[in-house]
Design a protein around this motif. Structure first.
Motif, PDB file in Angstrom:
ATOM      1  N   ASN A   1       0.858  -1.190   0.000  1.00 11.11           N
ATOM      2  CA  ASN A   1       0.000   0.000   0.000  1.00 11.11           C
ATOM      3  C   ASN A   1       0.892   1.238   0.000  1.00 11.11           C
ATOM      4  O   ASN A   1       1.778   1.372   0.840  1.00 11.11           O
ATOM      5  CB  ASN A   1      -0.892  -0.023   1.248  1.00 11.11           C
ATOM      6  CG  ASN A   1      -1.791   1.181   1.340  1.00 11.11           C
ATOM      7  OD1 ASN A   1      -1.336   2.275   1.663  1.00 11.11           O
ATOM      8  ND2 ASN A   1      -3.072   0.973   1.065  1.00 11.11           N
ATOM      9  N   ARG A   2       0.649   2.162  -0.928  1.00  9.19           N
ATOM     10  CA  ARG A   2       1.492   3.355  -1.080  1.00  9.19           C
ATOM     11  C   ARG A   2       1.503   4.232   0.167  1.00  9.19           C
ATOM     12  O   ARG A   2       2.554   4.688   0.603  1.00  9.19           O
ATOM     13  CB  ARG A   2       1.025   4.184  -2.278  1.00  9.19           C
ATOM     14  CG  ARG A   2       1.391   3.581  -3.600  1.00  9.19           C
ATOM     15  CD  ARG A   2       1.142   4.570  -4.733  1.00  9.19           C
ATOM     16  NE  ARG A   2       1.696   4.056  -5.970  1.00  9.19           N
ATOM     17  CZ  ARG A   2       2.984   4.062  -6.274  1.00  9.19           C
ATOM     18  NH1 ARG A   2       3.854   4.543  -5.451  1.00  9.19           N
ATOM     19  NH2 ARG A   2       3.403   3.582  -7.419  1.00  9.19           N
ATOM     20  N   ASP A   3       0.330   4.504   0.713  1.00  8.35           N
ATOM     21  CA  ASP A   3       0.268   5.371   1.898  1.00  8.35           C
ATOM     22  C   ASP A   3       0.999   4.746   3.077  1.00  8.35           C
ATOM     23  O   ASP A   3       1.743   5.421   3.795  1.00  8.35           O
ATOM     24  CB  ASP A   3      -1.190   5.668   2.277  1.00  8.35           C
ATOM     25  CG  ASP A   3      -1.892   6.512   1.227  1.00  8.35           C
ATOM     26  OD1 ASP A   3      -1.201   7.279   0.505  1.00  8.35           O
ATOM     27  OD2 ASP A   3      -3.128   6.408   1.115  1.00  8.35           O
ATOM     28  N   ASP A   4       0.785   3.447   3.274  1.00  9.03           N
ATOM     29  CA  ASP A   4       1.476   2.756   4.368  1.00  9.03           C
ATOM     30  C   ASP A   4       2.985   2.765   4.136  1.00  9.03           C
ATOM     31  O   ASP A   4       3.764   2.950   5.077  1.00  9.03           O
ATOM     32  CB  ASP A   4       0.976   1.319   4.491  1.00  9.03           C
ATOM     33  CG  ASP A   4      -0.465   1.239   4.961  1.00  9.03           C
ATOM     34  OD1 ASP A   4      -0.990   2.255   5.476  1.00  9.03           O
ATOM     35  OD2 ASP A   4      -1.080   0.163   4.811  1.00  9.03           O
ATOM     36  N   ALA A   5       3.401   2.560   2.895  1.00 12.71           N
ATOM     37  CA  ALA A   5       4.836   2.551   2.578  1.00 12.71           C
ATOM     38  C   ALA A   5       5.452   3.920   2.866  1.00 12.71           C
ATOM     39  O   ALA A   5       6.561   4.012   3.396  1.00 12.71           O
ATOM     40  CB  ALA A   5       5.063   2.155   1.119  1.00 12.71           C
TER      41      ALA A   5
ATOM     42  N   ASP B   1       6.469  -4.676  11.284  1.00 15.17           N
ATOM     43  CA  ASP B   1       5.666  -4.299  12.454  1.00 15.17           C
ATOM     44  C   ASP B   1       4.339  -3.704  12.010  1.00 15.17           C
ATOM     45  O   ASP B   1       3.288  -4.010  12.570  1.00 15.17           O
ATOM     46  CB  ASP B   1       6.416  -3.292  13.332  1.00 15.17           C
ATOM     47  CG  ASP B   1       7.591  -3.924  14.068  1.00 15.17           C
ATOM     48  OD1 ASP B   1       7.662  -5.171  14.130  1.00 15.17           O
ATOM     49  OD2 ASP B   1       8.436  -3.160  14.576  1.00 15.17           O
ATOM     50  N   HIS B   2       4.406  -2.855  10.996  1.00 12.60           N
ATOM     51  CA  HIS B   2       3.184  -2.230  10.467  1.00 12.60           C
ATOM     52  C   HIS B   2       2.240  -3.302   9.933  1.00 12.60           C
ATOM     53  O   HIS B   2       1.029  -3.249  10.165  1.00 12.60           O
ATOM     54  CB  HIS B   2       3.549  -1.232   9.368  1.00 12.60           C
ATOM     55  CG  HIS B   2       2.371  -0.556   8.767  1.00 12.60           C
ATOM     56  ND1 HIS B   2       1.772   0.525   9.374  1.00 12.60           N
ATOM     57  CD2 HIS B   2       1.653  -0.833   7.666  1.00 12.60           C
ATOM     58  CE1 HIS B   2       0.738   0.893   8.641  1.00 12.60           C
ATOM     59  NE2 HIS B   2       0.651   0.092   7.596  1.00 12.60           N
ATOM     60  N   GLN B   3       2.796  -4.278   9.209  1.00 14.97           N
ATOM     61  CA  GLN B   3       1.972  -5.341   8.645  1.00 14.97           C
ATOM     62  C   GLN B   3       1.300  -6.166   9.730  1.00 14.97           C
ATOM     63  O   GLN B   3       0.167  -6.581   9.568  1.00 14.97           O
ATOM     64  CB  GLN B   3       2.799  -6.254   7.739  1.00 14.97           C
ATOM     65  CG  GLN B   3       2.943  -5.744   6.344  1.00 14.97           C
ATOM     66  CD  GLN B   3       1.616  -5.383   5.719  1.00 14.97           C
ATOM     67  OE1 GLN B   3       1.217  -4.236   5.707  1.00 14.97           O
ATOM     68  NE2 GLN B   3       0.918  -6.360   5.200  1.00 14.97           N
ATOM     69  N   LYS B   4       1.992  -6.401  10.818  1.00 12.22           N
ATOM     70  CA  LYS B   4       1.383  -7.157  11.916  1.00 12.22           C
ATOM     71  C   LYS B   4       0.162  -6.428  12.453  1.00 12.22           C
ATOM     72  O   LYS B   4      -0.840  -7.046  12.787  1.00 12.22           O
ATOM     73  CB  LYS B   4       2.404  -7.402  13.026  1.00 12.22           C
ATOM     74  CG  LYS B   4       3.421  -8.456  12.655  1.00 12.22           C
ATOM     75  CD  LYS B   4       4.451  -8.637  13.736  1.00 12.22           C
ATOM     76  CE  LYS B   4       5.541  -9.578  13.251  1.00 12.22           C
ATOM     77  NZ  LYS B   4       6.704  -9.584  14.112  1.00 12.22           N
ATOM     78  N   ARG B   5       0.258  -5.099  12.511  1.00 15.05           N
ATOM     79  CA  ARG B   5      -0.872  -4.301  13.003  1.00 15.05           C
ATOM     80  C   ARG B   5      -2.022  -4.305  12.000  1.00 15.05           C
ATOM     81  O   ARG B   5      -3.182  -4.192  12.372  1.00 15.05           O
ATOM     82  CB  ARG B   5      -0.430  -2.867  13.282  1.00 15.05           C
ATOM     83  CG  ARG B   5       0.496  -2.733  14.480  1.00 15.05           C
ATOM     84  CD  ARG B   5       0.719  -1.273  14.870  1.00 15.05           C
ATOM     85  NE  ARG B   5       1.291  -0.453  13.822  1.00 15.05           N
ATOM     86  CZ  ARG B   5       2.586  -0.199  13.675  1.00 15.05           C
ATOM     87  NH1 ARG B   5       3.448  -0.702  14.526  1.00 15.05           N
ATOM     88  NH2 ARG B   5       3.009   0.576  12.696  1.00 15.05           N
ATOM     89  N   MET B   6      -1.715  -4.381  10.722  1.00 15.43           N
ATOM     90  CA  MET B   6      -2.733  -4.286   9.674  1.00 15.43           C
ATOM     91  C   MET B   6      -3.053  -5.652   9.047  1.00 15.43           C
ATOM     92  O   MET B   6      -3.570  -5.702   7.949  1.00 15.43           O
ATOM     93  CB  MET B   6      -2.233  -3.339   8.565  1.00 15.43           C
ATOM     94  CG  MET B   6      -1.735  -1.995   9.031  1.00 15.43           C
ATOM     95  SD  MET B   6      -3.016  -1.011   9.773  1.00 15.43           S
ATOM     96  CE  MET B   6      -3.838  -0.440   8.317  1.00 15.43           C
TER      97      MET B   6
END
Length: 172
Positions: free
Chosen positions: A27-31, A69-74
């Protein structure tokens, strides 16, 4: 010891960091958020810069960890690699509109297959085939051996090849 500058040694890595973050988060925004957080973490560790052997590997490792870490949350969200209107695959060797459409379709299918790979395989393949990193650099970023990097890349390529051929022979 080389004097490290944020402006000349870290900021030029932002596009590379973005591509890695995008490959992990899909995802661009997440990246973009991951890259921003990575830059802040690197800046906050500036006292350690003198001891760092490779600033690039240091930044890539932080970026990978932040993205994971971000992916674990999402984890429960399923989004595509890129918004449809931002896809720009126009190889110069494709001439007719039909050939262009077929090429775009193939690229999207390969991206989709890459997105379904396990994270380690996907990241190793991204760093090697897209970013052009050496096995040694990838091993340093991912904190695994060079042999593990090679195995992950081999398995990723095999999986994509087999799934792509299945789709070509039997349809989606």
């Amino acid at each position: 010891m080389k004097e490290i500058s944020f402006r000349t040694d870290v900021l030029p890595l932002k596009n590379e960091l973005f591509r890695m973050a995008l490959r992990i988060t899909l995802n661009r925004d997440d990246a973009e958020d991951v890259v921003q957080e990575t830059m802040m973490k690197v800046w906050n560790r500036r006292e350690q810069w003198a001891q760092i052997e490779s600033m690039e590997a240091f930044c890539m490792t932080i970026c990978r960890n932040v993205a994971l870490d971000h992916q674990k949350r999402m984890e429960n969200q399923n989004v595509s690699l890129e918004d449809e209107d931002s896809v720009s695959t126009h190889p110069s060797n494709v001439r007719t509109p039909e050939e262009q459409a077929m090429q775009r379709d193939r690229v999207e299918r390969v991206r989709g297959l890459m997105n379904r790979l396990p994270e380690k395989q996907r990241t190793c393949m991204q760093l090697r085939d897209v970013e052009g990193k050496s096995y040694k650099e990838i091993a340093a970023v991912m904190n695994i051996t060079e042999q593990q990097v090679k195995v992950n890349i081999f398995r990723a390529r095999q999986t994509i090849k087999q799934e792509f051929l299945k789709q070509e022979q039997y349809g989606l």
